[in-house]
Enzyme design. Structure first.
Site, PDB file in Angstrom:
ATOM      1  N   ASP A   1       7.720  21.754  -5.314  1.00  0.00           N
ATOM      2  CA  ASP A   1       7.237  21.251  -4.027  1.00  0.00           C
ATOM      3  C   ASP A   1       7.141  22.375  -3.009  1.00  0.00           C
ATOM      4  O   ASP A   1       7.532  22.222  -1.864  1.00  0.00           O
ATOM      5  CB  ASP A   1       8.158  20.142  -3.516  1.00  0.00           C
TER       6      ASP A   1
ATOM      7  N   LYS B   1      24.984  18.270   5.396  1.00  0.00           N
ATOM      8  CA  LYS B   1      24.258  17.012   5.266  1.00  0.00           C
ATOM      9  C   LYS B   1      25.197  15.971   4.672  1.00  0.00           C
ATOM     10  O   LYS B   1      25.675  16.137   3.545  1.00  0.00           O
ATOM     11  CB  LYS B   1      23.041  17.184   4.380  1.00  0.00           C
TER      12      LYS B   1
END
Length: 614
Positions: free
Chosen positions: A146, A53
């Site tokens: 999360d 990324k």
């Protein structure tokens, strides 16, 4: 993990989109957005696929890059087969890059969209794998915050892996970050997050897996908050034999839930075996493998090579649109993730790429590429170490009953061989049993006569798993004993045990070290850190003796070996007035591996690093 300083030779002022890390050959761009792009690449030296990324760098974003660096350092400590690995974080004047593991599988969110509800055994297998990943994060002080279906990958072999730590935080940090459908009450209140926070979210997802719907729904966030804070969990929708498990995991107060993922795994396995038999996990993993491979067929195949092995890679616009439209990896930047960003923050793209007879997907969060493929292999089941507690009372003739109070010990589950499992658990509990027998001998022996009969006899312990791998478990115990006779009270003491999961044997110092003669002990002493006077006082004559590590008589050695993920520790387990108690000599694996027998070194986390880790 390492930093890089303009290693690419890119022209000054080049954008993050053009920046490429040296040592990697880019195979395919998986997604791109305002923040940067995600690519599938091949590591030139190791040949393995990775997901990279790239984050474009802008003027004034130094604090953001430094925050990413700190978060990457935190996440790089989470090393477990159930968690996507972060291999490297690199910065230059052009941007920042995260090199991550390429994971085989499809998102649980997509799988549920196609096949929910899952069979109970499959839902339990998903929950167990996710809890193991969360437990690895909890062990190094990281709370995910999360956990949701989009952040779980189901591999082609049916096992699962946890991804996207975009809003992960150290335990104890409070905020309202998270995905509302799975947020624990304390998150809604902005209170400190803890491992129990992740337990709540994981149980919400389990509820969805086994029922086909979320435990609470509402049209607005305020309504959803009210339901998570105040309404009872609709356990009547869950198979009856699993209702207690769900009720425990989704208790409103963190203290009423299992204290962490590792403890919840033990409860899960007990409930699952009782409800669905000892073979529940094997059936569940197989069902997940079938579902994942069937889902891979929804994406078109193409042709482009990854590595010398020639695994095919291709992309289709129709497939990409299908993946994006159906929500593969959707929600990775929902709730606080969108605001908070993080190491796994989104690039704003959802792309599907076919790999061989499988599928590579870049999730909306850009966290990893993952490939679904049916290798035809039998799913492997990794043993799980969990803390259990013993309370018992044993009458002693002419003496107060021997009370074992809240004594922790470690037990293993998940080994297919019942006899091996029994031997392993016997060895893991042996230090506690020895402490109990030692107190029995003390209070019934000649030390206590009628004139000074003990008023009580109690023993308790705390047990900590220092390392749990597929072939070795290392455990450290802390004991406290009492006789309620002040003059005879003893300070606490420790015990350690390292158990080979292949044989069920506890490894002694003679099993571990190549040489416990004068030369071997001198070499071991040299790699022990110098702690000054304490070391000289703790080692009689200022040197290590074989009797310190392995006395001939039973009862344990005053110095015992404990293994962790990062190092070995020589731990003083017996109290001593001369040097104090609980002295630890930490030794990195790089300094001790040549002193350890090869067959034991092969069991250790520092023995064989992944060739893909850079």
């Amino acid at each position: 993990m390492s930093d890089g300083r303009d290693m690419t030779g890119a022209p000054s002022g080049a954008s993050g989109a053009l920046w490429r890390l040296p040592g990697f050959t880019e195979v395919r761009e998986l997604g791109a957005g305002a923040q940067g792009r995600v690519v599938l690449a091949r590591h030139d030296e190791g040949g393995g696929p990775v997901a990279i990324k790239y984050l474009a760098r802008r003027d004034g974003d130094v604090p953001e890059v430094e925050r990413l660096r700190d978060e990457a350092a935190m996440l790089s400590r989470v090393t477990d087969e159930h968690v996507v690995r972060l291999y490297r974080f690199v910065t230059s004047r052009h941007g920042a890059a995260l090199v991550m593991e390429a994971v085989d599988g499809v998102s649980l969110g997509r799988l549920l969209a196609e096949t929910a509800p899952l069979e109970p055994e499959a839902a339990l297998a998903i929950l167990k794998g996710s809890l193991l990943g969360l437990a690895a994060a909890h062990a190094v002080g990281v709370v995910h915050r999360d956990y949701k279906p989009a952040n779980v990958v189901v591999r082609g072999d049916g096992l699962s892996k946890l991804i996207d730590f975009g809003i992960a935080a150290p335990a104890g940090e409070g905020s309202r970050s998270g995905t509302p459908a799975y947020m624990a009450p304390e998150q809604w209140r902005g209170e400190a997050a803890s491992p129990a926070t992740d337990v709540y979210a994981a149980t919400c997802v389990f509820f969805e897996c086994v029922t086909g719907d979320r435990p609470f729904r509402a049209e607005a966030a305020a309504g959803l908050m009210h339901r998570h804070l105040n309404e009872e969990v609709p356990v009547e929708d869950v198979p009856e034999r699993l209702r207690d498990l769900v009720a425990r995991g989704m208790a409103k107060e963190p203290g009423a839930r299992p204290p962490g993922a590792e403890a919840f795994v033990a409860e899960l396995e007990s409930a699952a075996a009782e409800a669905y038999g000892a073979d529940w996990e094997r059936r569940g993993v197989r069902a997940l493998a079938v579902a994942a491979v069937a889902l891979a067929a929804l994406f078109p195949l193409g042709a482009a090579a990854i590595g010398s092995g020639g695994a095919a890679v291709g992309v289709s616009a129709a497939g990409a649109a299908s993946a994006a439209g159906s929500g593969v990896g959707a929600g990775a930047v929902s709730g606080g993730a969108a605001a908070g960003g993080g190491v796994m923050a989104a690039t704003g793209a959802k792309v599907a790429v076919a790999v061989g007879a499988a599928t590579v997907v870049a999730a909306g969060g850009g966290t990893a590429a993952y490939v679904a493929a049916d290798r035809g292999e039998e799913p492997a089941v990794r043993p799980v170490a969990a803390v259990s507690t013993l309370n018992q009372s044993t009458p002693l003739p002419g003496r107060p009953a021997l009370q074992v109070q809240n004594a922790q010990f470690i037990r293993i589950s998940g080994l297919p061989d019942a006899d091996l499992l029994r031997r392993v658990n016997t060895a893991l509990r042996a230090p506690l049993d020895q402490a109990i027998q030692g107190l029995r001998r003390q209070v019934t022996g000649p030390v206590f006569g009628e004139a000074n009969r003990p008023r009580c006899a109690t023993v308790g312990s705390r047990a900590a798993v220092r390392y749990s791998g597929p072939r070795l478990v290392s455990v450290l115990y802390e004991f406290e004993t009492r006789t309620c006779s002040v003059a005879d009270e003893q300070p606490g003491f420790k015990g350690a045990v390292n158990v080979d999961l292949r044989t069920g044997r506890a490894l002694t110092a003679a099993d571990i070290f190549r040489d416990l003669g004068p030369n071997g002990l001198a070499a071991l002493t040299r790699v022990m850190p110098d702690i000054g006077d304490a070391q000289r006082d703790c080692l009689p004559g200022g040197r290590l003796r074989r009797a310190d590590l392995e006395p001939a008589q039973a009862g344990g050695a005053p110095i015992q070996v404990v293994f962790t993920r990062e190092r070995a520790e020589l731990t003083l387990v017996a109290p001593g007035l001369a040097c104090g108690t609980f002295v630890v000599w930490p030794v990195p694996y790089s300094g001790i591996m040549n002193l350890i027998k090869p067959e034991v070194a092969a069991l250790l986390p520092g023995a064989s690093p992944s060739p893909e880790r850079t």
